[in-house]
Design an enzyme around this catalytic site. Structure first.
Site, PDB file in Angstrom:
ATOM      1  N   ASP A  69       0.848  -1.198   0.000  1.00  0.00           N
ATOM      2  CA  ASP A  69       0.000   0.000   0.000  1.00  0.00           C
ATOM      3  C   ASP A  69       0.884   1.248   0.000  1.00  0.00           C
ATOM      4  O   ASP A  69       1.743   1.412   0.860  1.00  0.00           O
ATOM      5  CB  ASP A  69      -0.924  -0.006   1.221  1.00  0.00           C
ATOM      6  CG  ASP A  69      -2.136   0.877   0.990  1.00  0.00           C
ATOM      7  OD1 ASP A  69      -1.958   2.072   0.720  1.00  0.00           O
ATOM      8  OD2 ASP A  69      -3.264   0.360   1.067  1.00  0.00           O
ATOM      9  N   SER A 119      -6.920   4.316  -1.389  1.00  0.00           N
ATOM     10  CA  SER A 119      -6.760   2.857  -1.428  1.00  0.00           C
ATOM     11  C   SER A 119      -8.053   2.152  -1.821  1.00  0.00           C
ATOM     12  O   SER A 119      -8.007   1.016  -2.298  1.00  0.00           O
ATOM     13  CB  SER A 119      -6.304   2.336  -0.066  1.00  0.00           C
ATOM     14  OG  SER A 119      -4.975   2.729   0.161  1.00  0.00           O
ATOM     15  N   THR A 182      -8.108  -1.712   1.538  1.00  0.00           N
ATOM     16  CA  THR A 182      -7.459  -2.693   0.663  1.00  0.00           C
ATOM     17  C   THR A 182      -7.963  -4.119   0.901  1.00  0.00           C
ATOM     18  O   THR A 182      -8.390  -4.781  -0.052  1.00  0.00           O
ATOM     19  CB  THR A 182      -5.926  -2.608   0.782  1.00  0.00           C
ATOM     20  OG1 THR A 182      -5.535  -1.263   0.482  1.00  0.00           O
ATOM     21  CG2 THR A 182      -5.237  -3.563  -0.173  1.00  0.00           C
ATOM     22  N   ASP A 337       2.038   2.464   3.645  1.00  0.00           N
ATOM     23  CA  ASP A 337       1.193   3.654   3.523  1.00  0.00           C
ATOM     24  C   ASP A 337       0.974   4.352   4.861  1.00  0.00           C
ATOM     25  O   ASP A 337       1.104   5.569   4.956  1.00  0.00           O
ATOM     26  CB  ASP A 337      -0.154   3.227   2.930  1.00  0.00           C
ATOM     27  CG  ASP A 337      -1.165   4.361   2.913  1.00  0.00           C
ATOM     28  OD1 ASP A 337      -1.045   5.245   2.057  1.00  0.00           O
ATOM     29  OD2 ASP A 337      -2.086   4.346   3.760  1.00  0.00           O
TER      30      ASP A 337
HETATM   31 ZN   LIG Z   1      -3.033   6.090   2.466  1.00  0.00          ZN
END
Ligand SMILES: [Zn+2]
Length: 496
Positions: A69, A119, A182, A337
């Site tokens: 991510d 995402s 995700t 992320d």
């Molecule tokens: Zn993010």
């Protein structure tokens, strides 16, 4: 005059052959013996491997889709160097496990409404083949953000659900909460990603029949329900009366409901319990190892009993691989992320390494001949990697040039890694003091950002795709993120 002419003729005759000889020597100057050069030798080896490579055009029995991510190219390069240096090796020439995958391409990640995706659309495009608006998952772009009305008719099927419908198994693994955007790309359908527990739903959402993602995961029809789900978010599965910080207002304990669905269903909440799961006797495995997101491996040794991404990936494969028809597994290294949002490059790069380890485990536990492995990202982050430092100097350290700290035009030093935006930016326009080298290499250092915002923004450039196995050669070139779905559905033979 005469004697001069004679002399010059003699001179010409004398020098002509020599001149020709000198010219030919000039044309091809002497070179070193390239064969003794390490890069030349490695290049020869790589070419010989490439020449042996033939596309695998067969059907994929299994697909494992890895999402780093927020893992743009800079995260891969810096992550690779960091991983190598952490092992006491030369970072620049180190290889992450997925650096070795034979086919690579680029993915265009934008959503139906934004240049830079979040995402939710990022994964939804990959798992359903249909881009949508930022914030939405498993529905097409006709939905209106945060509005349930009309969204039930916008539902689209994920490759995980299609795999289930064809008799394969399916699972999802993440270091985030299992209801985060995700992982929800495998099983979720919602116009708004933050409807994660029922207490998150608006009155309009309830009125129009939208349900929260935790409930969607557990009570999906058996024909499309995930067989394995491992990550965080325990609080979203428990009633608010539960001392484990439950947040559900419907009084339901979804972990118990999961276990009640089949005699071979299990729920676990610690690394030790996950390790003890007998995969041969477990067909439906739910593991929730933290209240929300899983903590960073930098911190887990001291405080937490949570499994690593590689441990979760290994157990998921053991459970799913029992199905002779095969499986689809989505694995997310979410914290790349999460830590980029905090401008904490040390933990973000640690999680690139965690992803690399999980991919390594998957490669070891599967057969490249029948398993399509894909490693990609949903979007990039504004990580900047720029310095005159030598290869021996730590990538987390201060930018250096010829043994001295690199100073900007104002005389301030800086770190090799920095960010476009984020909490490390100049608050109220005041530049942060230059860190010492010790501060810069500390796991807790917040890298500086050009622009101050509470949480760093995603970046919009294309992200890499790495692939091996059946149909991996179709994942080359510059493609839409939604195209990755097409290759997966085709490789598994599960197109609608
Ligand atoms: Zn993010």
């Amino acid at each position: 005059m005469r004697s001069f002419a004679l002399l010059s003729t003699v001179a010409m005759l004398a020098f002509l052959p020599l001149t020709v000889e000198a010219q030919s020597a000039d044309k091809v100057p002497p070179t070193v013996d390239a064969k003794t050069n390490i890069y030349f030798y490695q290049g020869e080896q790589a070419l010989s491997e490439a020449l042996k490579r033939t596309p695998n055009t067969g059907r994929a029995r299994n697909i494992i889709l890895f999402i780093g991510d927020g893992m743009g190219i800079n995260s891969v390069t810096a992550g690779r160097i960091f991983a190598g240096q952490q092992r006491g090796l030369d970072g620049a020439s180190y290889d992450l496990s997925f650096d070795k995958l034979p086919y690579t391409g680029f993915s265009k990640t934008y959503s139906t409404d934004k240049l830079v995706t979040d995402s939710a659309n990022g994964i939804s495009a990959i798992t359903t083949g249909i881009k949508t608006i930022n914030g939405a998952i498993g529905v097409d772009g006709t939905v209106v953000g945060k509005k349930c009305r009309g969204s039930l008719k916008a539902r689209v099927q994920s490759v995980a659900e299609l795999a289930k419908l064809k008799g394969l198994s399916a699972g999802v693994v993440t270091t985030a909460g299992i209801t985060d955007a995700t992982p929800a790309g495998a099983y979720g359908h919602t116009p708004y990603r933050n409807w994660r527990a029922d207490s998150d739903l608006t009155a309009e959402a309830v009125e129009n029949g939208c349900i929260d993602l935790a409930r969607q995961l557990v009570e999906a029809p058996a024909a499309i329900r995930m067989d394995v789900a491992l990550g965080g978010d325990l609080t979203k599965f428990l009633p608010d009366t539960d001392p484990r910080k439950g947040t559900r207002v419907d009084g339901r304990d979804l972990t118990k409901e999961w276990q009640g669905q089949s005699p071979s269903a299990q729920f676990v909440s610690s690394a030790a319990d996950l390790k003890a799961v007998d995969a041969t006797k477990t067909d439906h495995l739910l593991g929730l190892f933290a209240d929300g997101d899983l903590p960073s491996p930098v911190d887990t040794a001291q405080h937490y009993d949570v499994p690593g991404l590689d441990d979760m990936t290994a157990k998921a494969i053991d459970v799913l691989a029992k199905n002779p028809k095969g499986y689809f597994l989505l694995v997310e290294s979410a914290s790349i992320d999460k830590w980029h949002h905090q401008n904490n490059a040390y933990r973000a790069m640690t999680d690139v390494d965690e992803l690399s380890k999980a991919v390594q485990v998957a490669m070891q536990k599967t057969n490249a001949a029948d398993t399509l492995i894909i490693v990609t990202a949903d979007h990039s982050h504004g990580l900047v990697f720029s310095a005159g430092s030598t290869r021996e100097e730590p990538i987390m350290g201060l930018a250096r040039n010829h043994g001295k700290d690199e100073l900007d035009g104002n005389g301030h030093g800086r770190t090799t890694l920095s960010y476009a935006t984020g909490p490390g930016g100049p608050k109220d326009g005041v530049a942060r003091p230059t860190p010492t080298e010790d501060e810069a290499v500390s796991p807790d250092y917040t890298q500086s950002a050009q622009t101050y915002v509470d949480s760093a923004q995603h970046a919009g450039e294309d992200v890499p795709i790495y692939a091996s196995g059946p149909q991996a050669h179709l994942l080359t070139g510059t493609v839409e993120s939604s195209y990755i779905y097409q290759v997966m559905a085709y490789a598994l033979g599960v197109q609608p």
